[in-house]
Design a protein around this motif. Sequence first.
Motif, PDB file in Angstrom:
ATOM      1  N   VAL A  93      -0.271  -3.778   1.787  1.00 44.52           N
ATOM      2  CA  VAL A  93      -0.635  -2.877   0.689  1.00 44.52           C
ATOM      3  C   VAL A  93      -2.126  -3.003   0.372  1.00 44.52           C
ATOM      4  O   VAL A  93      -2.850  -1.997   0.274  1.00 44.52           O
ATOM      5  N   HIS A  94      -2.615  -4.226   0.249  1.00 43.68           N
ATOM      6  CA  HIS A  94      -4.033  -4.438  -0.062  1.00 43.68           C
ATOM      7  C   HIS A  94      -4.926  -3.916   1.066  1.00 43.68           C
ATOM      8  O   HIS A  94      -5.992  -3.327   0.808  1.00 43.68           O
ATOM      9  N   ARG A  95      -4.501  -4.111   2.297  1.00 44.07           N
ATOM     10  CA  ARG A  95      -5.302  -3.631   3.431  1.00 44.07           C
ATOM     11  C   ARG A  95      -5.395  -2.108   3.401  1.00 44.07           C
ATOM     12  O   ARG A  95      -6.488  -1.538   3.565  1.00 44.07           O
ATOM     13  N   LEU A  96      -4.255  -1.441   3.146  1.00 43.03           N
ATOM     14  CA  LEU A  96      -4.253   0.020   3.115  1.00 43.03           C
ATOM     15  C   LEU A  96      -5.080   0.553   1.947  1.00 43.03           C
ATOM     16  O   LEU A  96      -5.784   1.567   2.066  1.00 43.03           O
ATOM     17  N   VAL A  97      -5.003  -0.128   0.792  1.00 45.12           N
ATOM     18  CA  VAL A  97      -5.799   0.287  -0.368  1.00 45.12           C
ATOM     19  C   VAL A  97      -7.291   0.124  -0.064  1.00 45.12           C
ATOM     20  O   VAL A  97      -8.106   1.010  -0.365  1.00 45.12           O
ATOM     21  N   ASN A  98      -7.662  -0.994   0.549  1.00 42.65           N
ATOM     22  CA  ASN A  98      -9.074  -1.228   0.887  1.00 42.65           C
ATOM     23  C   ASN A  98      -9.593  -0.208   1.901  1.00 42.65           C
ATOM     24  O   ASN A  98     -10.729   0.274   1.791  1.00 42.65           O
ATOM     25  N   GLU A  99      -8.744   0.119   2.881  1.00 40.96           N
ATOM     26  CA  GLU A  99      -9.145   1.124   3.866  1.00 40.96           C
ATOM     27  C   GLU A  99      -9.370   2.480   3.207  1.00 40.96           C
ATOM     28  O   GLU A  99     -10.331   3.195   3.516  1.00 40.96           O
ATOM     29  N   TYR A 100      -8.468   2.850   2.287  1.00 42.25           N
ATOM     30  CA  TYR A 100      -8.621   4.122   1.571  1.00 42.25           C
ATOM     31  C   TYR A 100      -9.910   4.114   0.753  1.00 42.25           C
ATOM     32  O   TYR A 100     -10.662   5.108   0.746  1.00 42.25           O
ATOM     33  N   ASN A 101     -10.160   3.006   0.053  1.00 41.12           N
ATOM     34  CA  ASN A 101     -11.350   2.934  -0.802  1.00 41.12           C
ATOM     35  C   ASN A 101     -12.648   2.953   0.015  1.00 41.12           C
ATOM     36  O   ASN A 101     -13.682   3.463  -0.447  1.00 41.12           O
ATOM     37  N   PRO A 108     -12.148   5.596  -5.871  1.00 48.05           N
ATOM     38  CA  PRO A 108     -11.317   4.522  -5.321  1.00 48.05           C
ATOM     39  C   PRO A 108      -9.993   4.356  -6.061  1.00 48.05           C
ATOM     40  O   PRO A 108      -9.855   4.748  -7.226  1.00 48.05           O
ATOM     41  N   LEU A 109      -9.036   3.791  -5.357  1.00 50.39           N
ATOM     42  CA  LEU A 109      -7.743   3.451  -5.971  1.00 50.39           C
ATOM     43  C   LEU A 109      -7.895   2.174  -6.791  1.00 50.39           C
ATOM     44  O   LEU A 109      -8.704   1.312  -6.470  1.00 50.39           O
ATOM     45  N   PRO A 110      -7.105   2.025  -7.843  1.00 45.03           N
ATOM     46  CA  PRO A 110      -7.179   0.793  -8.638  1.00 45.03           C
ATOM     47  C   PRO A 110      -6.558  -0.388  -7.877  1.00 45.03           C
ATOM     48  O   PRO A 110      -5.841  -0.189  -6.888  1.00 45.03           O
ATOM     49  N   ARG A 294       0.511   5.413  -4.565  1.00 47.19           N
ATOM     50  CA  ARG A 294       1.732   5.707  -3.800  1.00 47.19           C
ATOM     51  C   ARG A 294       1.489   6.862  -2.823  1.00 47.19           C
ATOM     52  O   ARG A 294       1.880   6.801  -1.658  1.00 47.19           O
ATOM     53  N   GLU A 295       0.842   7.897  -3.331  1.00 45.58           N
ATOM     54  CA  GLU A 295       0.579   9.060  -2.480  1.00 45.58           C
ATOM     55  C   GLU A 295      -0.338   8.685  -1.325  1.00 45.58           C
ATOM     56  O   GLU A 295      -0.144   9.116  -0.178  1.00 45.58           O
ATOM     57  N   ALA A 296      -1.336   7.845  -1.578  1.00 45.91           N
ATOM     58  CA  ALA A 296      -2.286   7.441  -0.531  1.00 45.91           C
ATOM     59  C   ALA A 296      -1.611   6.548   0.510  1.00 45.91           C
ATOM     60  O   ALA A 296      -1.879   6.667   1.713  1.00 45.91           O
ATOM     61  N   LEU A 297      -0.722   5.664   0.062  1.00 44.85           N
ATOM     62  CA  LEU A 297      -0.046   4.767   1.009  1.00 44.85           C
ATOM     63  C   LEU A 297       0.976   5.524   1.849  1.00 44.85           C
ATOM     64  O   LEU A 297       1.177   5.216   3.022  1.00 44.85           O
ATOM     65  N   GLY A 298       1.658   6.470   1.243  1.00 41.51           N
ATOM     66  CA  GLY A 298       2.568   7.329   1.984  1.00 41.51           C
ATOM     67  C   GLY A 298       3.825   6.634   2.476  1.00 41.51           C
ATOM     68  O   GLY A 298       4.299   5.656   1.880  1.00 41.51           O
ATOM     69  N   TYR A 299       4.353   7.139   3.629  1.00 44.33           N
ATOM     70  CA  TYR A 299       5.663   6.720   4.122  1.00 44.33           C
ATOM     71  C   TYR A 299       5.602   6.458   5.623  1.00 44.33           C
ATOM     72  O   TYR A 299       4.802   7.054   6.345  1.00 44.33           O
ATOM     73  N   THR A 300       6.490   5.573   6.081  1.00 43.88           N
ATOM     74  CA  THR A 300       6.757   5.478   7.515  1.00 43.88           C
ATOM     75  C   THR A 300       7.833   6.517   7.821  1.00 43.88           C
ATOM     76  O   THR A 300       8.162   7.360   6.984  1.00 43.88           O
ATOM     77  N   ASP A 301       8.426   6.454   9.008  1.00 43.51           N
ATOM     78  CA  ASP A 301       9.511   7.384   9.324  1.00 43.51           C
ATOM     79  C   ASP A 301      10.713   7.168   8.419  1.00 43.51           C
ATOM     80  O   ASP A 301      11.496   8.097   8.171  1.00 43.51           O
ATOM     81  N   LYS A 302      10.852   5.935   7.909  1.00 45.34           N
ATOM     82  CA  LYS A 302      12.063   5.601   7.151  1.00 45.34           C
ATOM     83  C   LYS A 302      11.792   5.194   5.712  1.00 45.34           C
ATOM     84  O   LYS A 302      12.631   5.427   4.835  1.00 45.34           O
ATOM     85  N   PHE A 303      10.636   4.550   5.449  1.00 45.76           N
ATOM     86  CA  PHE A 303      10.447   3.878   4.169  1.00 45.76           C
ATOM     87  C   PHE A 303       9.142   4.275   3.495  1.00 45.76           C
ATOM     88  O   PHE A 303       8.159   4.575   4.170  1.00 45.76           O
ATOM     89  N   PRO A 304       9.106   4.216   2.158  1.00 41.87           N
ATOM     90  CA  PRO A 304       7.814   4.292   1.473  1.00 41.87           C
ATOM     91  C   PRO A 304       7.041   2.986   1.690  1.00 41.87           C
ATOM     92  O   PRO A 304       7.630   1.903   1.661  1.00 41.87           O
ATOM     93  N   ARG A 305       5.734   3.101   1.912  1.00 45.29           N
ATOM     94  CA  ARG A 305       4.935   1.885   2.096  1.00 45.29           C
ATOM     95  C   ARG A 305       4.622   1.202   0.763  1.00 45.29           C
ATOM     96  O   ARG A 305       4.180   0.057   0.749  1.00 45.29           O
ATOM     97  N   TRP A 306       4.884   1.880  -0.343  1.00 45.51           N
ATOM     98  CA  TRP A 306       4.502   1.366  -1.661  1.00 45.51           C
ATOM     99  C   TRP A 306       5.653   0.637  -2.375  1.00 45.51           C
ATOM    100  O   TRP A 306       5.530   0.280  -3.558  1.00 45.51           O
ATOM    101  N   ALA A 307       6.760   0.421  -1.687  1.00 45.26           N
ATOM    102  CA  ALA A 307       7.893  -0.282  -2.306  1.00 45.26           C
ATOM    103  C   ALA A 307       8.588  -1.127  -1.258  1.00 45.26           C
ATOM    104  O   ALA A 307       8.545  -0.826  -0.054  1.00 45.26           O
ATOM    105  N   VAL A 308       9.246  -2.186  -1.723  1.00 45.55           N
ATOM    106  CA  VAL A 308       9.985  -3.061  -0.815  1.00 45.55           C
ATOM    107  C   VAL A 308      11.151  -3.668  -1.589  1.00 45.55           C
ATOM    108  O   VAL A 308      11.068  -3.898  -2.807  1.00 45.55           O
ATOM    109  N   ALA A 309      12.254  -3.905  -0.894  1.00 49.92           N
ATOM    110  CA  ALA A 309      13.418  -4.566  -1.487  1.00 49.92           C
ATOM    111  C   ALA A 309      13.419  -6.033  -1.084  1.00 49.92           C
ATOM    112  O   ALA A 309      13.313  -6.350   0.105  1.00 49.92           O
ATOM    113  N   TYR A 310      13.498  -6.895  -2.072  1.00 52.98           N
ATOM    114  CA  TYR A 310      13.590  -8.340  -1.804  1.00 52.98           C
ATOM    115  C   TYR A 310      15.060  -8.730  -1.918  1.00 52.98           C
ATOM    116  O   TYR A 310      15.680  -8.616  -2.981  1.00 52.98           O
TER     117      TYR A 310
END
Length: 667
Positions: A93-101, A108-110, A294-310
């Motif tokens: 998540v941090h890597r994708l945010v930094n790349e976007y920024n 920039p994203l917060p 969330r919009e910037a991180l987007g989705y893979t074929d199956k999952f949102p990149r901005w959420a995860v289930a633990y």
Amino acid sequence: MDQMHTWVAELNKYNYHYYTLDTPLVSDKEYDAIYDKLVALEAETGTVLPDSPTQRVGGELLKGFTPHRHLAPLWSLDKAQNIEQLRSWNVRVHRLVNEYNTRNPENPLPDPCYAVELKYDGLTLNLTYRDGVLVQAATRGNGVTGEGILAQVKTIKSVPLTIPFEDGVIEVQGEGIMNLSVLADYNTRAAEPLKNARNGAAGALRNLNPKTTASRRLNAFFYNIGYADGVEFADHQEMMDFLRNNRFKVNPYLTYYSNFDDVTEQLAEIEESRSGLDYLIDGAVIKITDFRTREALGYTDKFPRWAVAYKFEAEETTTILESVSWNVGRTGKVTPLARVEAVELAGVTVQNCTLNNVGDIERKNLKHALGTRVFIRRSNDVIPEILGKVTEESDGGEIIFPENCPSCGFPLEMRGAHLFCNNKLDCKPQIISRITHFASRDAMDIETFSEKTAGQLHEELNVREPADLYELTFEQLLKLDRFGDKKASNLIQALEDSKGRDLASFLYALGIPNTGKATTKMLAEHFRDLTAVMEASAEELTGLPDIGGIVAESIVSYFKDPFVVTAINRMLALGVEAKAPEAPRPVSTNSFFSGKTVVLTGTLHKLTRDEAAERLEALGAKVSGSVSKKTDLVIAGEKAGSKLAKAQQLGIQVIEDEDELLRLLES
């Protein structure tokens, strides 16, 4: 029609406060009186408003489910099985945010912030509201198309039939669940008990008869808006506020963090408190709160990149029932113990499971289950329970119910759903269990004593009841295997010390049927004399808090037993004091805390939690372990988690400054 609108609005308000906010406004009797008048008016006029609560009882049998194409897809979630995988997700998540920024330095994203929610073990619901009216409800299906279950979902009283938002179309996602307390109550009356709460909810919602759905009294929590026409949100907090303001039930276990280490601490707290919840969860969900991120991180074929289930360790699984043995307890109750094929469950290897009693075996269709696959559940660190067979067929070996005690051979008696051995004086497991319980920490607290010691004393010195312990001599103990001078003298001294235990400890040590520590403590504090307790009538006892007819009769019957009376008199003659408790300390009635129910959570640095609780009680407070609508005040120390979040959700006063707490305690 005006009267009908008035009654519908009034009943829906009462339903919202009762089922969603857990804060009832009227009694059941008052609610039922208005409801009955509404039913009569609807029958008289032939008119039923779309949000009438009478629709929740379930209508006619449906012919089949209608496919529903969701207005926006329902995504699955990527899973993290451990903290390392969770940290890897956060690094991405941090890597994708930094790349976007880097690509968008002008906007920039917060920095990522996180929402932590519970991951329910039920059935996903997707509700469609058009101009404020519930017009469709569907299962998740394949994420694109689900099954329409509007009639079934309308029976869930925490689902609003109409909402204040009347300016567009929204799809609201949540989870249909069956509370564990509701499941337990349902199974006491059901001809066919449900195997678990998850199947109970899913089977009810995917049932063509809405009356069956209504009979299971389902609940629901809501956590997302998948599609919105006419409203936008900047972040997760805004969306959840929108849900609450539109009468959706949002779980109070929802917390927000800017530091990822706080997220991992909250996960540990949720897992620790999991067994105390009244519904099934199998993990937690971590989401990035900012919607632009969330919009910037987007989705893979199956999952949102901005959420995860633990995922937590499983509390339910299936295994093979291999055999059943029968064990005799302290009260003579004979209970079945199942041996199952070893299986990993909630972080441990399980080989033994409880079957409760004979009635339980028959009710769960387990009489012919040997060698077949069964559901098992583990909770609260106790021995797992068998919930039922995976299949409905009686295709396994038969579990034979014993007719005689497996230990002493005495004929067994069936009382209700339980088998009992009535041979109190000569049944070894009963004797050893009674002596062990008598010596336990919460009872007479005889140091160095164990079940192994009880067995040895019974077998080699013929100790048959607790009173016999106080007639043991040093010389007798020296003759026992593995008893030297020190061990023998330590036990004699521990027995002598135990004679001074108070009345509450002595009453608990006796093992009165159907009474626990809280009841015996209350008896001691009320009567303050052993003879008074022994002579109390059932009428006197039922007048005390939390003592019903069954407990009162158990106490009266116990002290009518000549064997019991003789044993107690022997112990008193041998020096056991059963002292009355100390007089209660005076409690302040005019302090800031007087009459308030207070919950302590988090870490305090200038007081221990026990010290704080003691001082609060001296000032007239009732200190509770859980936050509810009855809580008046929460004292939140460092790293306070879900209890603080629930208090904030319910609008309960919170003290987070420890210096302020000390000032109030001292003033």
